[in-house]
Write a protein that holds these residues in place. Structure first.
Motif, PDB file in Angstrom:
ATOM      1  N   ALA A  32       0.829  -1.209   0.000  1.00 27.52           N
ATOM      2  CA  ALA A  32       0.000   0.000   0.000  1.00 27.52           C
ATOM      3  C   ALA A  32       0.865   1.262   0.000  1.00 27.52           C
ATOM      4  N   ILE A  33       1.839   1.306   0.869  1.00 24.54           N
ATOM      5  CA  ILE A  33       2.709   2.480   0.955  1.00 24.54           C
ATOM      6  C   ILE A  33       3.508   2.659  -0.329  1.00 24.54           C
ATOM      7  N   THR A  34       4.041   1.561  -0.836  1.00 22.95           N
ATOM      8  CA  THR A  34       4.840   1.634  -2.060  1.00 22.95           C
ATOM      9  C   THR A  34       4.006   2.125  -3.234  1.00 22.95           C
ATOM     10  N   LEU A  35       2.812   1.565  -3.402  1.00 23.44           N
ATOM     11  CA  LEU A  35       1.950   1.997  -4.508  1.00 23.44           C
ATOM     12  C   LEU A  35       1.535   3.458  -4.365  1.00 23.44           C
ATOM     13  N   ALA A  36       1.312   3.900  -3.140  1.00 23.56           N
ATOM     14  CA  ALA A  36       0.874   5.280  -2.917  1.00 23.56           C
ATOM     15  C   ALA A  36       1.992   6.299  -3.152  1.00 23.56           C
ATOM     16  N   THR A  37       3.226   5.833  -3.144  1.00 24.50           N
ATOM     17  CA  THR A  37       4.347   6.772  -3.226  1.00 24.50           C
ATOM     18  C   THR A  37       5.216   6.604  -4.473  1.00 24.50           C
ATOM     19  N   THR A  38       4.774   5.795  -5.413  1.00 29.47           N
ATOM     20  CA  THR A  38       5.522   5.617  -6.659  1.00 29.47           C
ATOM     21  C   THR A  38       4.681   6.073  -7.838  1.00 29.47           C
ATOM     22  N   ARG A  39       5.343   6.347  -8.949  1.00 25.69           N
ATOM     23  CA  ARG A  39       4.661   6.952 -10.091  1.00 25.69           C
ATOM     24  C   ARG A  39       3.867   5.972 -10.932  1.00 25.69           C
ATOM     25  N   ASP A  40       4.276   4.688 -10.939  1.00 26.54           N
ATOM     26  CA  ASP A  40       3.567   3.696 -11.738  1.00 26.54           C
ATOM     27  C   ASP A  40       3.868   2.308 -11.192  1.00 26.54           C
ATOM     28  N   THR A  41       3.200   1.293 -11.760  1.00 24.56           N
ATOM     29  CA  THR A  41       3.374  -0.056 -11.224  1.00 24.56           C
ATOM     30  C   THR A  41       4.773  -0.606 -11.469  1.00 24.56           C
ATOM     31  N   ILE A  42       5.414  -0.194 -12.530  1.00 22.64           N
ATOM     32  CA  ILE A  42       6.786  -0.662 -12.785  1.00 22.64           C
ATOM     33  C   ILE A  42       7.722  -0.146 -11.690  1.00 22.64           C
ATOM     34  N   HIS A  43       7.590   1.126 -11.364  1.00 25.87           N
ATOM     35  CA  HIS A  43       8.405   1.718 -10.294  1.00 25.87           C
ATOM     36  C   HIS A  43       8.090   1.032  -8.961  1.00 25.87           C
ATOM     37  N   ALA A  44       6.804   0.789  -8.711  1.00 22.62           N
ATOM     38  CA  ALA A  44       6.401   0.128  -7.463  1.00 22.62           C
ATOM     39  C   ALA A  44       7.005  -1.266  -7.378  1.00 22.62           C
ATOM     40  N   ARG A  45       6.924  -2.024  -8.451  1.00 24.69           N
ATOM     41  CA  ARG A  45       7.455  -3.397  -8.469  1.00 24.69           C
ATOM     42  C   ARG A  45       8.950  -3.394  -8.202  1.00 24.69           C
ATOM     43  N   ASN A  46       9.669  -2.485  -8.824  1.00 24.77           N
ATOM     44  CA  ASN A  46      11.115  -2.392  -8.605  1.00 24.77           C
ATOM     45  C   ASN A  46      11.434  -2.020  -7.163  1.00 24.77           C
TER      46      ASN A  46
END
Length: 70
Positions: A32-46
């Motif tokens: 949740a925190i990662t998705l809320a603070t990254t620009r897109d799903t690729i950035h979140a996954r990394n």
């Protein structure tokens, strides 16, 4: 396509419903925190690749994949 904030809300709901102190709760909160603070799903996954400990990282990656493929 669902955006990061929608996915973050879904992950937060799962975290809220998971037992306190569980790996599931830690993983869902991290997603949740990662998705809320990254620009897109690729950035979140990394970003999730850097989680520790390994048990939480794997649970978070599994949850992330489930969320983005629904």
């Amino acid at each position: 396509m669902t955006d990061n904030l929608d996915l973050a809300a879904s992950a937060q709901e799962l975290a809220d419903n998971a037992p306190a102190g569980s790996v599931s709760r830690a993983a869902a909160s991290s997603v949740a925190i990662t998705l809320a603070t990254t620009r897109d799903t690729i950035h979140a996954r990394n970003t999730l690749d850097g989680l520790a400990p390994a048990e939480v990282r794997q649970a978070a990656l599994d949850l992330f994949e489930r969320l983005v493929t629904r």
